[in-house]
Design a protein around this motif. Sequence first.
Motif, PDB file in Angstrom:
ATOM      1  N   SER A 269      -5.531   8.753  -6.989  1.00  0.00           N
ATOM      2  CA  SER A 269      -6.025   8.597  -8.362  1.00  0.00           C
ATOM      3  C   SER A 269      -6.898   7.354  -8.421  1.00  0.00           C
ATOM      4  O   SER A 269      -6.848   6.496  -7.532  1.00  0.00           O
ATOM      5  CB  SER A 269      -4.862   8.465  -9.349  1.00  0.00           C
ATOM      6  OG  SER A 269      -4.213   7.218  -9.177  1.00  0.00           O
TER       7      SER A 269
ATOM      8  N   PRO B 130      -5.985   6.960  -1.483  1.00  0.00           N
ATOM      9  CA  PRO B 130      -5.471   6.995  -2.857  1.00  0.00           C
ATOM     10  C   PRO B 130      -5.668   8.371  -3.492  1.00  0.00           C
ATOM     11  O   PRO B 130      -6.625   9.084  -3.185  1.00  0.00           O
ATOM     12  CB  PRO B 130      -6.300   5.923  -3.570  1.00  0.00           C
ATOM     13  CG  PRO B 130      -7.526   5.743  -2.723  1.00  0.00           C
ATOM     14  CD  PRO B 130      -7.113   6.034  -1.322  1.00  0.00           C
TER      15      PRO B 130
ATOM     16  N   HIS C  11       0.183   8.590   2.852  1.00  0.00           N
ATOM     17  CA  HIS C  11      -1.244   8.347   2.662  1.00  0.00           C
ATOM     18  C   HIS C  11      -1.670   6.953   3.114  1.00  0.00           C
ATOM     19  O   HIS C  11      -2.750   6.488   2.752  1.00  0.00           O
ATOM     20  CB  HIS C  11      -1.619   8.587   1.207  1.00  0.00           C
ATOM     21  CG  HIS C  11      -1.329   9.989   0.755  1.00  0.00           C
ATOM     22  ND1 HIS C  11      -1.950  11.088   1.298  1.00  0.00           N
ATOM     23  CD2 HIS C  11      -0.448  10.457  -0.171  1.00  0.00           C
ATOM     24  CE1 HIS C  11      -1.491  12.183   0.721  1.00  0.00           C
ATOM     25  NE2 HIS C  11      -0.577  11.839  -0.165  1.00  0.00           N
TER      26      HIS C  11
ATOM     27  N   GLU D 234      -4.771   4.300  -8.488  1.00  0.00           N
ATOM     28  CA  GLU D 234      -4.309   3.937  -7.145  1.00  0.00           C
ATOM     29  C   GLU D 234      -5.427   3.250  -6.357  1.00  0.00           C
ATOM     30  O   GLU D 234      -5.183   2.267  -5.643  1.00  0.00           O
ATOM     31  CB  GLU D 234      -3.816   5.177  -6.400  1.00  0.00           C
ATOM     32  CG  GLU D 234      -2.484   5.714  -6.900  1.00  0.00           C
ATOM     33  CD  GLU D 234      -1.979   6.875  -6.061  1.00  0.00           C
ATOM     34  OE1 GLU D 234      -2.666   7.251  -5.084  1.00  0.00           O
ATOM     35  OE2 GLU D 234      -0.905   7.421  -6.389  1.00  0.00           O
TER      36      GLU D 234
ATOM     37  N   ARG E 216      -5.662  -0.315  -7.579  1.00  0.00           N
ATOM     38  CA  ARG E 216      -4.544  -1.134  -7.103  1.00  0.00           C
ATOM     39  C   ARG E 216      -4.654  -1.420  -5.605  1.00  0.00           C
ATOM     40  O   ARG E 216      -4.325  -2.527  -5.152  1.00  0.00           O
ATOM     41  CB  ARG E 216      -3.224  -0.441  -7.428  1.00  0.00           C
ATOM     42  CG  ARG E 216      -2.922  -0.382  -8.923  1.00  0.00           C
ATOM     43  CD  ARG E 216      -1.673   0.421  -9.215  1.00  0.00           C
ATOM     44  NE  ARG E 216      -1.360   0.454 -10.653  1.00  0.00           N
ATOM     45  CZ  ARG E 216      -0.393   1.198 -11.187  1.00  0.00           C
ATOM     46  NH1 ARG E 216       0.384   1.960 -10.410  1.00  0.00           N
ATOM     47  NH2 ARG E 216      -0.175   1.182 -12.494  1.00  0.00           N
ATOM     48  N   VAL E 217      -5.090  -0.427  -4.833  1.00  0.00           N
ATOM     49  CA  VAL E 217      -5.287  -0.632  -3.395  1.00  0.00           C
ATOM     50  C   VAL E 217      -6.352  -1.698  -3.160  1.00  0.00           C
ATOM     51  O   VAL E 217      -6.180  -2.620  -2.344  1.00  0.00           O
ATOM     52  CB  VAL E 217      -5.669   0.686  -2.699  1.00  0.00           C
ATOM     53  CG1 VAL E 217      -6.209   0.425  -1.284  1.00  0.00           C
ATOM     54  CG2 VAL E 217      -4.483   1.629  -2.646  1.00  0.00           C
TER      55      VAL E 217
ATOM     56  N   GLU F 138      -6.949  -0.291 -16.065  1.00  0.00           N
ATOM     57  CA  GLU F 138      -6.191   0.916 -15.735  1.00  0.00           C
ATOM     58  C   GLU F 138      -6.309   1.971 -16.829  1.00  0.00           C
ATOM     59  O   GLU F 138      -6.317   3.181 -16.530  1.00  0.00           O
ATOM     60  CB  GLU F 138      -4.734   0.558 -15.441  1.00  0.00           C
ATOM     61  CG  GLU F 138      -4.597  -0.295 -14.183  1.00  0.00           C
ATOM     62  CD  GLU F 138      -3.217  -0.242 -13.566  1.00  0.00           C
ATOM     63  OE1 GLU F 138      -2.317   0.433 -14.138  1.00  0.00           O
ATOM     64  OE2 GLU F 138      -3.018  -0.865 -12.501  1.00  0.00           O
TER      65      GLU F 138
ATOM     66  N   LEU G 172       0.830  -1.203   0.000  1.00  0.00           N
ATOM     67  CA  LEU G 172       0.000   0.000   0.000  1.00  0.00           C
ATOM     68  C   LEU G 172       0.862   1.249   0.000  1.00  0.00           C
ATOM     69  O   LEU G 172       0.548   2.242  -0.686  1.00  0.00           O
ATOM     70  CB  LEU G 172      -0.939  -0.017   1.211  1.00  0.00           C
ATOM     71  CG  LEU G 172      -1.947  -1.166   1.252  1.00  0.00           C
ATOM     72  CD1 LEU G 172      -2.761  -1.110   2.543  1.00  0.00           C
ATOM     73  CD2 LEU G 172      -2.866  -1.141   0.046  1.00  0.00           C
TER      74      LEU G 172
ATOM     75  N   ILE H 284       2.028   1.893  -3.416  1.00  0.00           N
ATOM     76  CA  ILE H 284       0.982   2.335  -4.347  1.00  0.00           C
ATOM     77  C   ILE H 284       0.653   3.811  -4.157  1.00  0.00           C
ATOM     78  O   ILE H 284       0.582   4.575  -5.127  1.00  0.00           O
ATOM     79  CB  ILE H 284      -0.295   1.486  -4.160  1.00  0.00           C
ATOM     80  CG1 ILE H 284      -0.049   0.036  -4.563  1.00  0.00           C
ATOM     81  CG2 ILE H 284      -1.449   2.065  -4.983  1.00  0.00           C
ATOM     82  CD1 ILE H 284      -1.163  -0.919  -4.168  1.00  0.00           C
ATOM     83  N   VAL H 285       0.448   4.239  -2.911  1.00  0.00           N
ATOM     84  CA  VAL H 285      -0.065   5.608  -2.680  1.00  0.00           C
ATOM     85  C   VAL H 285       0.939   6.517  -1.989  1.00  0.00           C
ATOM     86  O   VAL H 285       0.699   7.720  -1.868  1.00  0.00           O
ATOM     87  CB  VAL H 285      -1.368   5.576  -1.844  1.00  0.00           C
ATOM     88  CG1 VAL H 285      -2.421   4.719  -2.523  1.00  0.00           C
ATOM     89  CG2 VAL H 285      -1.115   5.098  -0.424  1.00  0.00           C
TER      90      VAL H 285
END
Length: 572
Positions: A54, A52, A24, A57, A60-61, A200, A16, A19-20
């Motif tokens: 975006s 996230p 965050h 994001e 993906r999260v 995506e 995580l 990813i962010v």
Amino acid sequence: MTQIQPQADQSLLSSLNAIVGSHHVLTGEAETYRFRHGFRFGSGNVLAVVQPGSLIELWRVAQACVQADKIIIMQAANTGLTGGSTPDGNDYDREIVLISTLRLTGSHLIGDGKQVVCLPGATLYELESKLAAIGREPHSVIGSSCIGASVLGGISNNSGGALVQRGPAYTEMAVFGQVAEDGQLRLVNHLGIDLGNDPESILAKLQAGTFSDADIQWDAGHGHDGHYITHVRDVDADTPARYNADPARWHEAAGCAGKLVVFAVRLDTFPANKNASVFYIGTNSTDELEDLRRHVLTAFEELPIAGEYMHRDAFNIAEKYGKDTFAIIRKFGTAFLPKMFAMKSRFDIFTKKFGFLPENLSDRIMQALSAFIPNQLPERMLDYRNKYEHHLMLKVTETLAPAMRSYLADYFSKVTGAYFECTPDEGSRAFLHRFAAAGAAVRYRAVHHREAEDIVALDVALRRNDREWFETLPQEIEDKIIVKLYYGHFLCHVMHQDYVIKKGYNAVAVEHSMLPGLDQRGARYPAEHNVGHLYEAPEDMLAHYRTLDPCNCFNPGIGQATKKRNWVAESV
């Protein structure tokens, strides 16, 4: 069940963070506090709060959490009243990752602004401001019970709102992530816009708004409930006009209650009502208001924009305990409120570190400071408060105003109540005062914490033909209440009923003692808020949730259902 080892959690947190960004991914008790605690109800532990930035994001999260077998709770503005977007205790069978969408703001106007595509963090205020520039309005305005709410929160919960012509928030067009029975997260594009095939790529194009009119299917579905305007006029129907558990208004994202990861919704917008008139009505007779309601809904070709009710006690509590909120909105607008609430939350978290400081210190300080704020209400409203127990605000269009003016003059020449036509400033203040009433009960409880145990907040849809709309409680329940606040969307017969419970009484038990009386009256509840963790969802609603989320990995326990994986029944 096999316990997930801490290193697996650490591996997820690392993913995580990648990813962010680590800023965050919140894991500390203090930094997650304002996300884990509901506006009025609900709290529990989480493995992390992820923010996230975006849609990719967010995707993906969600993928990482599903693959790690974690519970996902989606949260937007966290303004709900029933704990529907926060944990409910700590009796879950998997760890929780709460995903906050506050950073995912933005919306795209399409079809010359006749429709809008809203991203997960878009607020009503943001959308109102964007549409005002082109002379249009969103489905809802600043919330009747919480100011600062998100657009998707309203859609997810079929929230009703004050605008009687438009009905509950509803759409058949959305992009969402759904986990099927095989445990795989898939992206579903039912937005009616060609965005490609790769998830995506779809989400990147959606966030950027890089699609053309040629990509848009204009008959993809309904962007609001166009039947409601006829439905609400049936004043002799023995059923409520609108309520959260009405299957007629469930469709994928609409009414999903967090059982999907919603990336965007497509909604209709409406021509702005310019030069609206507001009529302020006062009476001591509930029959007079009910006769007026039935006439207004059936005798005019056009319906009012809004018809908001407020009892004198709610008026008084809002005047004193909602004055600072009223003044802040008038000065800075609703856009400032999320920042204010965030600052308040940080202050509350900080003061909890010092055991000698009193509880609810921020509320007590703000209430003390509000004594220095000048009176915010027009003299004519204060005069009606002194004379009349029941207050109704009717907002009508410029075209309806002459007929309404004539009707009210004739009607109130024959009955005991009275009315006046507001100036534009009076009308604005009248509706803002009505909207500030909901937060006033929370402030009252905080300031009077020695006398007040808690708040019971009921959100009730009365039968459309119910003439006995004003509540009378049994004395044994009255004896447990300090103050009652009644306010609501009167033309729709939707009432918000807040009760401050005396110290020493269990608020949940008091609430449960009220429900049989509502059942006997044919009322439905909640009317426009999610069932959350306060209300037991009916079986058809649970079946709807099971269809959306067969693994029970999104927001489990909603509607007092099982929190177990795959909807395994709780052991007896």
